[in-house]
Design an enzyme around this catalytic site. Structure first.
Site, PDB file in Angstrom:
ATOM      1  N   HIS A   1      -6.800  -6.148  -0.124  1.00 52.17           N
ATOM      2  CA  HIS A   1      -5.937  -5.712  -0.247  1.00 52.17           C
ATOM      3  C   HIS A   1      -4.477  -5.120   1.036  1.00 52.17           C
ATOM      4  O   HIS A   1      -4.169  -5.439   0.014  1.00 52.17           O
ATOM      5  CB  HIS A   1      -6.958  -3.858   0.458  1.00 52.17           C
ATOM      6  CG  HIS A   1      -5.354  -2.632   0.435  1.00 52.17           C
ATOM      7  ND1 HIS A   1      -4.984  -1.523  -0.706  1.00 52.17           N
ATOM      8  CD2 HIS A   1      -4.733  -1.992   1.406  1.00 52.17           C
ATOM      9  CE1 HIS A   1      -4.156  -0.998  -0.634  1.00 52.17           C
ATOM     10  NE2 HIS A   1      -3.849  -0.836   0.514  1.00 52.17           N
TER      11      HIS A   1
ATOM     12  N   ASP B   1      -9.123  -5.062  -3.734  1.00 49.48           N
ATOM     13  CA  ASP B   1      -9.213  -4.329  -3.198  1.00 49.48           C
ATOM     14  C   ASP B   1      -9.893  -2.813  -3.037  1.00 49.48           C
ATOM     15  O   ASP B   1     -10.666  -2.483  -4.095  1.00 49.48           O
ATOM     16  CB  ASP B   1      -8.087  -3.785  -3.988  1.00 49.48           C
ATOM     17  CG  ASP B   1      -6.776  -2.759  -2.807  1.00 49.48           C
ATOM     18  OD1 ASP B   1      -7.541  -2.244  -2.083  1.00 49.48           O
ATOM     19  OD2 ASP B   1      -5.915  -2.760  -3.147  1.00 49.48           O
TER      20      ASP B   1
ATOM     21  N   SER C   1       0.778  -1.306   0.092  1.00 49.01           N
ATOM     22  CA  SER C   1      -0.384   0.238   0.255  1.00 49.01           C
ATOM     23  C   SER C   1       0.809   0.811  -0.316  1.00 49.01           C
ATOM     24  O   SER C   1       1.443   1.375  -1.023  1.00 49.01           O
ATOM     25  CB  SER C   1      -1.392  -0.007   1.733  1.00 49.01           C
ATOM     26  OG  SER C   1      -1.903   1.241   0.799  1.00 49.01           O
TER      27      SER C   1
END
Length: 246
Positions: A223, A193, A97
């Protein structure tokens, strides 16, 4: 002032000394090193020197995070990179991320990096833009977007609005400089996601200047893919990628 916040159990930074090839692993926005432990441990078992960075303001309390800036997060990564450079001839960076966003930032500013691995990296999340202008100090959490049942990410129970503004500024900066990335890049993207639009990874793939770049789709994870069903796939392909570049 920031010393008043204790680091949560499981959120501590970690280091393992191994061979002269090192990998810096970075968690994401509001997350902790817990999300990167499986990768860090696997890389260490493969013989790599590993540095698991705890980003400034993370792994303590969301009010602590509220006081940190994206420059602080970059500094946390730079610190880990310096530690690895002192011990290793080869250095890779793997990030989840915002950790992937920071890996891209490092590749933009340190062309000597041997390669980066991004997992659902973020450079363009339009849905976050209105948050910047909210009057509330904190909004709902964004952690634990995981398909695998009974798995929880160690992350904040609230998200500081000020920190969202910092993330937006960081993404804008990194997105603008994507053509400066020339090192080998392995990109993982979850098909589903609920935090970062999957299109981000395709955009990154298309805009970086690297000739050695691979986009891998994760079919069975959300995610936080490092804690999800595709964890082993990420580990195996990452180790192969790094071996190929040392």
């Amino acid at each position: 002032m920031q010393e008043q916040w204790k680091v949560m159990k499981g959120a501590e930074p970690f280091k393992v000394e191994g061979m002269n090839a090192g990998v810096l692993v970075s968690h994401g926005f509001t997350g902790t090193t817990q999300s990167m432990h499986p990768l860090g441990s696997a890389f260490a078992e493969a013989g790599y020197t590993v540095y698991g960075a705890r980003l400034e303001g993370h792994g303590t309390h969301y009010e602590d995070m509220e006081q940190s800036t994206y420059e602080d997060w970059i500094a946390s990564i730079e610190e880990g990179y310096t530690w690895l450079k002192e011990r290793c001839d080869y250095v890779f960076i793997a990030g989840l991320s915002m950790g992937g966003t920071l890996a891209l930032y490092m590749a933009e500013h340190h062309p000597e990096i041997n390669g980066i691995i991004t997992i659902n990296a973020a450079v363009d999340v339009p849905a976050m833009e209105p948050v910047r202008h909210m009057e509330e100090r904190f909004i709902d959490p964004i952690g634990s977007d995981i398909k695998k049942p009974d798995v929880t990410e160690l992350a904040y129970e609230k998200t500081p609005v000020a920190s969202v503004g910092q993330l937006l500024d960081l993404m804008k900066k990194v997105k603008l400089n994507l053509p400066r990335v020339e090192c080998p890049v392995l990109l993982f993207v979850s098909k589903d996601d609920h935090v970062v639009p999957p299109e981000n990874s395709q955009l990154i793939h298309d805009q970086i200047s690297s000739t050695d770049k691979t986009l891998v789709q994760l079919e069975n994870s959300y995610h936080v893919a490092t804690l999800d069903h595709d964890q082993q796939k990420i580990i195996e392909q990452s180790v192969t990628f790094m071996k190929h570049h040392i």
